[in-house]
Design a protein around this motif. Structure first.
Motif, PDB file in Angstrom:
ATOM      1  N   ALA A  73       0.819  -1.212   0.000  1.00 51.90           N
ATOM      2  CA  ALA A  73       0.000   0.000   0.000  1.00 51.90           C
ATOM      3  C   ALA A  73       0.851   1.259   0.000  1.00 51.90           C
ATOM      4  O   ALA A  73       0.531   2.228  -0.693  1.00 51.90           O
ATOM      5  CB  ALA A  73      -0.938  -0.001   1.205  1.00 51.90           C
ATOM      6  N   ILE A  74       1.937   1.264   0.758  1.00 48.46           N
ATOM      7  CA  ILE A  74       2.750   2.487   0.838  1.00 48.46           C
ATOM      8  C   ILE A  74       3.783   2.570  -0.284  1.00 48.46           C
ATOM      9  O   ILE A  74       4.524   3.532  -0.361  1.00 48.46           O
ATOM     10  CB  ILE A  74       3.428   2.635   2.218  1.00 48.46           C
ATOM     11  N   ALA A  75       3.796   1.581  -1.174  1.00 51.79           N
ATOM     12  CA  ALA A  75       4.736   1.609  -2.295  1.00 51.79           C
ATOM     13  C   ALA A  75       4.387   2.695  -3.305  1.00 51.79           C
ATOM     14  O   ALA A  75       5.253   3.168  -4.030  1.00 51.79           O
ATOM     15  CB  ALA A  75       4.767   0.244  -2.990  1.00 51.79           C
ATOM     16  N   ASP A  76       3.148   3.102  -3.329  1.00 47.27           N
ATOM     17  CA  ASP A  76       2.701   4.104  -4.297  1.00 47.27           C
ATOM     18  C   ASP A  76       2.813   5.512  -3.718  1.00 47.27           C
ATOM     19  O   ASP A  76       2.351   5.766  -2.605  1.00 47.27           O
ATOM     20  CB  ASP A  76       1.251   3.816  -4.692  1.00 47.27           C
ATOM     21  N   PRO A  77       3.398   6.453  -4.464  1.00 47.84           N
ATOM     22  CA  PRO A  77       3.570   7.810  -3.924  1.00 47.84           C
ATOM     23  C   PRO A  77       2.252   8.535  -3.652  1.00 47.84           C
ATOM     24  O   PRO A  77       2.184   9.346  -2.723  1.00 47.84           O
ATOM     25  CB  PRO A  77       4.392   8.535  -5.000  1.00 47.84           C
ATOM     26  N   VAL A  78       1.223   8.272  -4.433  1.00 41.88           N
ATOM     27  CA  VAL A  78      -0.078   8.916  -4.170  1.00 41.88           C
ATOM     28  C   VAL A  78      -0.622   8.441  -2.832  1.00 41.88           C
ATOM     29  O   VAL A  78      -1.101   9.238  -2.023  1.00 41.88           O
ATOM     30  CB  VAL A  78      -1.082   8.623  -5.313  1.00 41.88           C
ATOM     31  N   ARG A  79      -0.521   7.149  -2.566  1.00 44.02           N
ATOM     32  CA  ARG A  79      -1.027   6.626  -1.300  1.00 44.02           C
ATOM     33  C   ARG A  79      -0.205   7.147  -0.128  1.00 44.02           C
ATOM     34  O   ARG A  79      -0.752   7.441   0.940  1.00 44.02           O
ATOM     35  CB  ARG A  79      -1.060   5.097  -1.333  1.00 44.02           C
ATOM     36  N   ARG A  80       1.099   7.282  -0.306  1.00 45.31           N
ATOM     37  CA  ARG A  80       1.916   7.857   0.773  1.00 45.31           C
ATOM     38  C   ARG A  80       1.496   9.299   1.043  1.00 45.31           C
ATOM     39  O   ARG A  80       1.424   9.733   2.194  1.00 45.31           O
ATOM     40  CB  ARG A  80       3.404   7.784   0.424  1.00 45.31           C
TER      41      ARG A  80
END
Length: 116
Positions: free
Chosen positions: A7-14
């Motif tokens: 889940a936190i691999a994506d910059p938008v989600r971070r």
């Protein structure tokens, strides 16, 4: 932990997690801060919800999202185990070397002062 790291691999989600760190936000408020479509933001929120990183509640017709940090604790613990031994040992070894060098320099300076 795999769901969390995915889940936190994506910059938008971070970025969404960072936005939710300070306040609860509706899906619309989150979407307004991005140049991507609302359905894309909804997919990101679903991934975060399924990983247990956000919680959503109904507020009338709106969905309000809040950050849940508990799943990050396990990840932080694992990262701490990975980083501590080698990293700390290196820093402690460097500190020990510096302490011995400083003592040696002070001892040499004191001897030179006495012989002068």
């Amino acid at each position: 932990m795999d769901d969390v790291t995915g889940a936190i691999a994506d910059p938008v989600r971070r970025e969404i997690l960072l936005m939710l760190r300070d306040e609860a936000l509706s899906a619309g408020q989150i979407a307004d801060r991005f140049a991507i479509s609302r359905p894309a933001v909804s997919r990101h929120l679903r991934v975060l919800r399924e990983a247990g990183l956000v919680r959503d509640t109904a507020d009338g017709r709106r969905r309000v999202y809040t950050l849940v940090t508990t799943p990050l604790d396990e990840l932080a613990g694992w990262l701490g185990q990975l980083m501590r031994p080698a990293g700390w040992q290196h820093h402690l070894d460097a500190l020990e070397t510096e302490v011995y060098r400083t003592r040696r320099e002070r001892h040499t300076a004191a001897e030179n002062k006495e012989s002068a």
